[in-house]
Design a protein around this motif. Structure first.
Motif, PDB file in Angstrom:
ATOM      1  N   ILE A  62       0.847  -1.192   0.000  1.00  8.30           N
ATOM      2  CA  ILE A  62       0.000   0.000   0.000  1.00  8.30           C
ATOM      3  C   ILE A  62       0.887   1.248   0.000  1.00  8.30           C
ATOM      4  O   ILE A  62       1.798   1.357   0.826  1.00  8.30           O
ATOM      5  N   LEU A  63       0.608   2.161  -0.913  1.00  6.87           N
ATOM      6  CA  LEU A  63       1.275   3.451  -0.890  1.00  6.87           C
ATOM      7  C   LEU A  63       0.598   4.286   0.186  1.00  6.87           C
ATOM      8  O   LEU A  63      -0.620   4.447   0.186  1.00  6.87           O
ATOM      9  N   SER A  64       1.374   4.787   1.114  1.00  2.39           N
ATOM     10  CA  SER A  64       0.839   5.580   2.218  1.00  2.39           C
ATOM     11  C   SER A  64       1.436   6.983   2.139  1.00  2.39           C
ATOM     12  O   SER A  64       2.656   7.136   2.108  1.00  2.39           O
ATOM     13  N   ALA A  65       0.577   7.995   2.077  1.00  7.54           N
ATOM     14  CA  ALA A  65       1.070   9.366   1.890  1.00  7.54           C
ATOM     15  C   ALA A  65       0.381  10.319   2.852  1.00  7.54           C
ATOM     16  O   ALA A  65      -0.841  10.309   3.001  1.00  7.54           O
ATOM     17  N   ASP A  66       1.194  11.145   3.482  1.00  7.57           N
ATOM     18  CA  ASP A  66       0.706  12.230   4.319  1.00  7.57           C
ATOM     19  C   ASP A  66       0.718  13.474   3.457  1.00  7.57           C
ATOM     20  O   ASP A  66       1.760  13.844   2.897  1.00  7.57           O
ATOM     21  N   LEU A  68      -0.339  17.592   2.684  1.00  8.10           N
ATOM     22  CA  LEU A  68      -0.702  18.930   3.127  1.00  8.10           C
ATOM     23  C   LEU A  68      -0.732  19.829   1.897  1.00  8.10           C
ATOM     24  O   LEU A  68       0.292  19.983   1.212  1.00  8.10           O
ATOM     25  N   ASP A  69      -1.897  20.393   1.621  1.00  8.36           N
ATOM     26  CA  ASP A  69      -2.053  21.263   0.448  1.00  8.36           C
ATOM     27  C   ASP A  69      -1.533  20.604  -0.824  1.00  8.36           C
ATOM     28  O   ASP A  69      -0.763  21.200  -1.582  1.00  8.36           O
ATOM     29  N   ASP A  70      -1.905  19.353  -1.038  1.00 11.33           N
ATOM     30  CA  ASP A  70      -1.578  18.583  -2.234  1.00 11.33           C
ATOM     31  C   ASP A  70      -0.118  18.123  -2.293  1.00 11.33           C
ATOM     32  O   ASP A  70       0.275  17.438  -3.213  1.00 11.33           O
ATOM     33  N   THR A  71       0.702  18.506  -1.321  1.00 11.39           N
ATOM     34  CA  THR A  71       2.109  18.117  -1.303  1.00 11.39           C
ATOM     35  C   THR A  71       2.330  16.998  -0.294  1.00 11.39           C
ATOM     36  O   THR A  71       1.835  17.052   0.836  1.00 11.39           O
ATOM     37  N   VAL A  72       3.083  15.993  -0.701  1.00 10.25           N
ATOM     38  CA  VAL A  72       3.393  14.868   0.174  1.00 10.25           C
ATOM     39  C   VAL A  72       4.493  15.281   1.140  1.00 10.25           C
ATOM     40  O   VAL A  72       5.504  15.853   0.740  1.00 10.25           O
ATOM     41  N   ARG A  73       4.273  14.979   2.413  1.00  4.99           N
ATOM     42  CA  ARG A  73       5.275  15.255   3.450  1.00  4.99           C
ATOM     43  C   ARG A  73       5.787  13.917   3.976  1.00  4.99           C
ATOM     44  O   ARG A  73       5.063  12.940   3.998  1.00  4.99           O
ATOM     45  N   ILE A  74       7.037  13.892   4.366  1.00  4.49           N
ATOM     46  CA  ILE A  74       7.670  12.663   4.832  1.00  4.49           C
ATOM     47  C   ILE A  74       8.290  12.869   6.214  1.00  4.49           C
ATOM     48  O   ILE A  74       8.334  13.993   6.718  1.00  4.49           O
ATOM     49  N   TRP A  77       5.683  14.012   8.813  1.00  7.60           N
ATOM     50  CA  TRP A  77       5.173  15.318   8.403  1.00  7.60           C
ATOM     51  C   TRP A  77       6.228  16.420   8.501  1.00  7.60           C
ATOM     52  O   TRP A  77       5.948  17.579   8.214  1.00  7.60           O
ATOM     53  N   GLN A  78       7.438  16.103   8.877  1.00 10.76           N
ATOM     54  CA  GLN A  78       8.457  17.115   9.146  1.00 10.76           C
ATOM     55  C   GLN A  78       9.069  17.729   7.884  1.00 10.76           C
ATOM     56  O   GLN A  78       9.534  18.861   7.914  1.00 10.76           O
ATOM     57  N   THR A  79       9.076  16.981   6.791  1.00  7.32           N
ATOM     58  CA  THR A  79       9.801  17.414   5.596  1.00  7.32           C
ATOM     59  C   THR A  79       8.892  17.368   4.372  1.00  7.32           C
ATOM     60  O   THR A  79       8.222  16.366   4.140  1.00  7.32           O
ATOM     61  N   SER A  80       8.919  18.437   3.583  1.00 12.08           N
ATOM     62  CA  SER A  80       8.175  18.439   2.335  1.00 12.08           C
ATOM     63  C   SER A  80       8.962  17.638   1.301  1.00 12.08           C
ATOM     64  O   SER A  80      10.171  17.797   1.169  1.00 12.08           O
ATOM     65  N   SER A  81       8.259  16.803   0.569  1.00 13.18           N
ATOM     66  CA  SER A  81       8.912  16.018  -0.480  1.00 13.18           C
ATOM     67  C   SER A  81       9.014  16.806  -1.781  1.00 13.18           C
ATOM     68  O   SER A  81       9.665  16.365  -2.720  1.00 13.18           O
ATOM     69  N   GLN A  82       8.338  17.924  -1.862  1.00 14.48           N
ATOM     70  CA  GLN A  82       8.252  18.727  -3.092  1.00 14.48           C
ATOM     71  C   GLN A  82       7.522  17.963  -4.204  1.00 14.48           C
ATOM     72  O   GLN A  82       7.652  18.295  -5.371  1.00 14.48           O
ATOM     73  N   MET A  83       6.779  16.921  -3.828  1.00 10.31           N
ATOM     74  CA  MET A  83       6.066  16.095  -4.805  1.00 10.31           C
ATOM     75  C   MET A  83       4.574  16.138  -4.488  1.00 10.31           C
ATOM     76  O   MET A  83       4.186  16.049  -3.321  1.00 10.31           O
ATOM     77  N   THR A  84       3.756  16.255  -5.521  1.00 12.16           N
ATOM     78  CA  THR A  84       2.311  16.223  -5.287  1.00 12.16           C
ATOM     79  C   THR A  84       1.868  14.781  -5.088  1.00 12.16           C
ATOM     80  O   THR A  84       2.537  13.836  -5.530  1.00 12.16           O
ATOM     81  N   ILE A  85       0.720  14.623  -4.482  1.00 14.39           N
ATOM     82  CA  ILE A  85       0.170  13.279  -4.282  1.00 14.39           C
ATOM     83  C   ILE A  85      -0.097  12.616  -5.637  1.00 14.39           C
ATOM     84  O   ILE A  85       0.174  11.435  -5.812  1.00 14.39           O
ATOM     85  N   ASN A  86      -0.586  13.373  -6.605  1.00 22.24           N
ATOM     86  CA  ASN A  86      -0.848  12.788  -7.926  1.00 22.24           C
ATOM     87  C   ASN A  86       0.444  12.289  -8.579  1.00 22.24           C
ATOM     88  O   ASN A  86       0.469  11.210  -9.164  1.00 22.24           O
ATOM     89  N   ASN A  87       1.525  13.084  -8.473  1.00 20.90           N
ATOM     90  CA  ASN A  87       2.809  12.654  -9.048  1.00 20.90           C
ATOM     91  C   ASN A  87       3.306  11.375  -8.380  1.00 20.90           C
ATOM     92  O   ASN A  87       3.838  10.483  -9.050  1.00 20.90           O
TER      93      ASN A  87
END
Length: 176
Positions: A62-66, A68-74, A77-87
C-alpha cells in the motif's frame, strides 16, 4: 505483538511506519501482516516500492502518503517532499499499485471532519485505485459521507478514543 495478533485472530493486518528495506517488508509478512504500507520510503527510495509491488502485488503493498495542500510530506510530516500526491501515485501505477492510504495532515487529529474534497478529487483522478481516508473523522456522519463518495476504507483513531464514534457504529457501517 504482530505475530501474536495474526495467530490469534482472523484480522487482516496491515503495517506501516519505519519500513526502509526489503528485509523489513519480508519480516512483516513473515510475522503475519496481510499488507505493508510504504510512505517515506516510497518517496526517498522509489525502487523499493516498485520492486515490492512487483514481488507482492498491489493488494499487499500500500502506498501511504501524508498530504498537506496537495504536497506529500515525509518523516512524520516534518519534511516536504516537493512532490504532489498525484505525481507520487502516477510513479507507481505501472508496477501494479492499487491501494493508497492518504492522511490529510490539516485534518488529522482535529475531529473536524475528513477532507472529503481531497478524496473526491483523488478518486476522480484515479478511478481504478482503492483509497483509504485518514484524518479528521469526528462522528458517525463523517463515515457515512466517506461511504457516500465511494471511499474504500477509513482509519478512525481519535474519534474512537474521544467516544465520538463507537465500536457498534463501526460494526454497523462495515456490514453495509
Amino acid at each position: 505483538m504482530l505475530s501474536s495478533i495474526a495467530q490469534k485472530t482472523s484480522l487482516k493486518i496491515d503495517c506501516g511506519g519505519g519500513i526502509k528495506t526489503h528485509g523489513d517488508i519480508e519480516m512483516l509478512f513473515a510475522l503475519g501482516s496481510f499488507a505493508v504500507n510504504l510512505g517515506s520510503t516510497a518517496v526517498k527510495n522509489p525502487e523499493i516500492m516498485s520492486e515490492a509491488l512487483k514481488k507482492y502485488g498491489g493488494e499487499k503493498i500500500i502506498l501511504s502518503a501524508d498530504v498537506l495542500d496537495d504536497t506529500v510530506r515525509i518523516h512524520g510530516w516534518q519534511t516536504s517532499s516537493q512532490m504532489t500526491i498525484n505525481n507520487l501515485i502516477e510513479k507507481f501505477l505501472e508496477f501494479g499499485l492499487c491501494r493508497v492510504c492518504v492522511t490529510s495532515i490539516k485534518c488529522d487529529g482535529m475531529l473536524q471532519g475528513p477532507d472529503v474534497a481531497l478524496y473526491k478529487k483523488l478518486m476522480l483522478d484515479f478511478p481504478n485505485l482503492k483509497f483509504t481516508a485518514s484524518g479528521g473523522v469526528s462522528c458517525f456522519d463523517d463515515l457515512l459521507k466517506l461511504q457516500d463518495i465511494g471511499i474504500d476504507s477509513v482509519i478512525v483513531g481519535k474519534a474512537i478514543y474521544e467516544k465520538k464514534v463507537t465500536l457498534e457504529q463501526l460494526a454497523e457501517i462495515s456490514s453495509c
